[in-house]
Structures are given as structure tokens and as C-alpha cells.
Design an enzyme around this catalytic site. Structure first.
Site, short mmCIF file in Angstrom:
data_model
loop_
_atom_site.label_atom_id
_atom_site.label_comp_id
_atom_site.label_asym_id
_atom_site.label_seq_id
_atom_site.Cartn_x
_atom_site.Cartn_y
_atom_site.Cartn_z
N GLU A 1 27.63 31.33 32.39
CA GLU A 1 27.58 31.31 33.86
C GLU A 1 26.66 32.47 34.27
O GLU A 1 25.53 32.25 34.69
CB GLU A 1 28.98 31.48 34.45
CG GLU A 1 29.03 31.52 35.97
CD GLU A 1 30.44 31.82 36.52
OE1 GLU A 1 31.30 32.28 35.76
OE2 GLU A 1 30.65 31.58 37.74
N ASP B 1 34.94 24.32 41.10
CA ASP B 1 35.24 25.70 40.69
C ASP B 1 36.27 26.35 41.61
O ASP B 1 37.45 26.35 41.29
CB ASP B 1 33.94 26.52 40.61
CG ASP B 1 34.03 27.73 39.68
OD1 ASP B 1 35.06 27.88 39.01
OD2 ASP B 1 33.07 28.52 39.62
N ASP B 2 35.84 26.92 42.73
CA ASP B 2 36.74 27.60 43.68
C ASP B 2 36.38 27.13 45.08
O ASP B 2 35.76 27.87 45.87
CB ASP B 2 36.55 29.12 43.56
CG ASP B 2 36.84 29.61 42.15
OD1 ASP B 2 38.03 29.65 41.78
OD2 ASP B 2 35.88 29.90 41.41
N1 ADE Z 1 37.73 32.51 37.99
C1 ADE Z 1 37.64 31.78 39.10
N2 ADE Z 1 36.38 31.34 39.28
C2 ADE Z 1 35.65 31.81 38.24
C3 ADE Z 1 34.30 31.69 37.86
N3 ADE Z 1 33.40 31.03 38.59
N4 ADE Z 1 33.90 32.33 36.74
C4 ADE Z 1 34.78 33.02 36.00
N5 ADE Z 1 36.07 33.15 36.32
C5 ADE Z 1 36.51 32.55 37.44
ZN ZN Z 2 35.40 28.53 36.87
#
Ligand code: ADE
Ligand code: ZN
Length: 357
Positions: free
Chosen positions: A212, A290-291
Site C-alpha cells: 500500500e 477499505d474504510d
Molecule cells: N486499517 C484500516 N485501514 C487500513 C489501511 N488502509 N491500511 C492499513 N491498515 C488499515
Molecule cells: Zn485495509
């Protein structure tokens, strides 16, 4: 392929391809349940549980969602998670996410949770797990199946990961797999080789966030040392042609999260994202949120953002959805049933894909 930034969604035909992609049945394989905590729910849970937050209002919280990098996001994410205290809180969080997922055409979800974030505040492991599991069960009414993936926080030590695993072991029937998340830079997968060996000896599959912000070397380590079955993000794999060959040959999926990558400045804007290149390199790529409460949207918001930046064809959207079923932890009969329903959906919309792409 690359759209000019000022260009809109384009012709009617292109618009209908976006609608096609939003309506297709699909699986979401990379979503953190704590990352679905919307500002409204943060505020109401803070009130309900008497938790003091540094943000006086929903608006202040939304305004704080401007991130420099992964760490600046994680600081806010962990602060907001402090409002989650009871089994009912975790249950409501899960049900709220599943309602949104079902509205996006998702039929199957594999959801991360971070128990160490909660046990460190004195919340029992069982409180977290029971609430989330109960929520996942309730999601069946919405036509959704689900899996729970417990993550170890990589900014903490392997000894702490082993302690978290010890809490999980009496409940293994309720935990479908294990992952690795949190601050990537300076915390390579190799630091967690032994705890993931234990996870595998317990018969549970492994995934890991890698590539990432971290270098391709972390993806190699996740594959070789942790034996990860999927790589979460993995967008930096493209920097290493030998790694791409390995990922293509092994069909190891990459769970890519476009809006997250732009919000966390992995890419400066959506038109600079490498998702089309990953796809065209033959990698098993999937799109995920993701979030979503922090990054501007859920799975179909990610699809619309990608479609706004690139001319992906109907066949490429089909491949993305088919990959999501290929990468899901389900039996072959279920995988085939979903793939058939995907074929039928595309045929009904005037895009016959079965046996192609
Ligand atoms: N925890 C929540 N979102 C994350 C992300 N994008 N990368 C790493 N840990 C996370
Ligand atoms: Zn993640």
C-alpha cells in the site's frame, strides 16, 4: 483509456456501463468494520457511552477527514473506535454496513476487525466478536453471506499478536481467517512470520496488507513468509516485474481500494491510479472500499470514481466482479452459482459475457 480530469461521465453508453457496474452482483473482500463507523454513529455512540471525543460535532469530524498519509488517517480511525464499547455497538455497526453493502449489489463480504484496538481499552474480546458475529448473522436476511477476518496490528509487537491469537483460539469457529493491518512502513511482514505460522497450523487462511505504502519487498514477504492467499492493496507490485509474474501465475488476488489510495495519497488523483494497468497486466484485481466512512464512499462510490477517471469496458467490469467471486473464501458450488448469476445479469443488460473475457 485515461480520462481527462475535467471530463464527466461521458456518453449515454458510458453512463450505462457505470450503472451496469454498480448493479452487478459482487463480493467485497477488503473492508475494515471499524472503517465503516460513520460520523453520525460516532457522535451518537459517544453520547450513549459517555465517551469524550476531541471533535465537538459531526461536521468537525468530517472536516478532520483530510489525510496526509496512512498514519494521519490511522490516528483518527483509532480515536473514533474508542466510542465502541458494548456488544450492541458492534452489532449495530455491522448491520449498518451490511445494509449499505446490500444496496450496492454486494452478495458476499469478508470483513476485517481489529480486536487489539478494543481489548487495549478494556473491552472483552468476546464482546467484540459476539456483536460482529450477531450482526453478520442478521445480514443473511439481506441476502448477504459473510466472513470475519481478524487482523493483527503491525505497529504492535509479534508478542502482542500472539496474545491476541490466544484470546481468539477458543473462538476459532467464529473467525474465518487472519490478516495484518495498520502502519505499514517500518513494519514488514517478516516481523510476524511465527504468529502467522501458528495461524496456519490452526487451519486458518492468511491475508496481509502489503504494497500500500510499503515496497514490493513487503509483498514478497507476505507471500513467502506469511503464505498470504490474498494481498490487500498490493498496488506497488507493478514496480517489480518478477513479482507481477509471480502474482499472475499464482492467481493471488489483490484487493485494491481506489478511493482509499487517493485519500491517503498513494496516488495524487484517481486518474493517476494504476488499477487499469494492474487489470491489463492480468492480475486478479478486485475493487473494495477499505474504510468507506473515512474515504468518501462505499463500493459503488469507488466504482463511480474509477469510472469517472478511466474508460473501463463492460468486459473489464465483468472481470472485476468475477475476480471478486474467484477470490472469495467459499466452496466451488457457491462460486459457480454467483458467477452464473453474474453472467445472467450481464446478458440481461445486453452484454453477454459468459465464456468470454
Ligand atoms: N486499517 C484500516 N485501514 C487500513 C489501511 N488502509 N491500511 C492499513 N491498515 C488499515
Ligand atoms: Zn485495509
Amino acid at each position: 483509456m485515461r480520462r481527462h480530469a475535467s471530463e464527466g461521465a461521458g456518453t449515454t453508453r458510458e453512463k450505462s456501463v457505470v450503472e451496469l457496474a454498480c448493479g452487478m452482483p459482487k463480493a467485497e473482500l477488503h473492508v475494515h468494520i471499524e472503517g465503516t463507523l460513520e460520523p453520525g454513529l460516532v457522535m451518537s455512540l459517544a453520547r450513549r457511552n459517555g465517551v469524550a471525543l476531541a471533535y465537538p460535532s459531526e461536521e468537525a469530524l468530517r472536516a478532520a477527514c483530510r489525510f496526509r498519509d496512512l498514519q494521519s488517517f490511522l490516528d483518527l480511525y483509532y480515536a473514533c473506535a474508542s466510542v465502541l464499547r458494548t456488544e450492541q455497538d458492534f452489532y449495530e455497526l455491522m448491520v449498518a454496513y451490511l445494509r449499505r453493502a446490500a444496496a450496492d449489489g454486494i452478495v458476499h463480504v469478508e470483513i476485517f476487525f481489529d480486536p487489539q484496538t478494543h481489548t487495549a481499552r478494556g473491552i472483552a474480546f468476546e464482546t467484540v466478536l459476539r456483536g460482529l458475529r450477531r450482526g453478520l448473522e442478521a445480514g443473511r436476511i439481506l441476502g448477504l453471506s459473510g466472513r470475519l477476518i481478524m487482523c493483527f496490528l503491525r505497529h504492535l509487537s509479534q508478542a502482542e499478536a500472539f496474545a491476541a491469537l490466544a484470546q481468539a483460539e477458543p473462538h476459532l469457529e467464529a473467525i474465518d481467517g487472519f490478516g495484518l493491518d495498520s502502519s505499514e512502513r517500518g513494519h514488514p511482514p517478516s516481523q510476524f512470520a511465527e504468529v502467522f505460522a501458528r495461524v496456519r497450523s490452526l487451519g486458518r487462511p492468511v491475508v496481509a496488507h502489503a504494497g500500500e505504502e510499503g515496497p514490493p519487498a513487503y509483498i514478497w514477504e507476505a507471500l513467502d513468509l506469511l503464505k498470504a492467499r490474498r494481498i490487500d492493496h498490493g498496488v506497488r507490485a507493478l514496480e517489480d516485474p518478477a513479482l507481477v509474474r509471480r502474482l499472475v501465475a499464482s492467481r493471488i488476488p489483490l484487493t485494491v481500494c481506489p478511493l482509499s489510495n487517493v485519500r491517503l495519497r498513494v496516488f495524487p488523483e484517481m486518474t493517476a491510479h494504476n488499477l487499469p494497468a494492474l487489470l491489463r497486466a492480468g492480475l486478479c484485481v478486485t475493487i473494495n472500499s477499505d474504510d468507506p466512512a473515512y474515504f468518501g464512499g462505499y463500493l459503488n462510490d469507488n466504482i463511480r470514481a474509477v469510472a469517472g477517471a478511466f474508460h473501463l469496458s463492460a468486459a473489464e467490469w465483468y472481470v472485476l466482479a468475477r475476480n471478486s467471486f474467484e477470490a472469495a473464501w467459499v466452496d466451488e458450488a457457491q462460486r459457480e452459482a454467483w458467477t452464473r448469476s453474474l453472467d445472467e445479469y450481464f446478458a440481461r443488460q445486453g452484454y453477454p459475457m459468459a465464456g468470454r473475457a
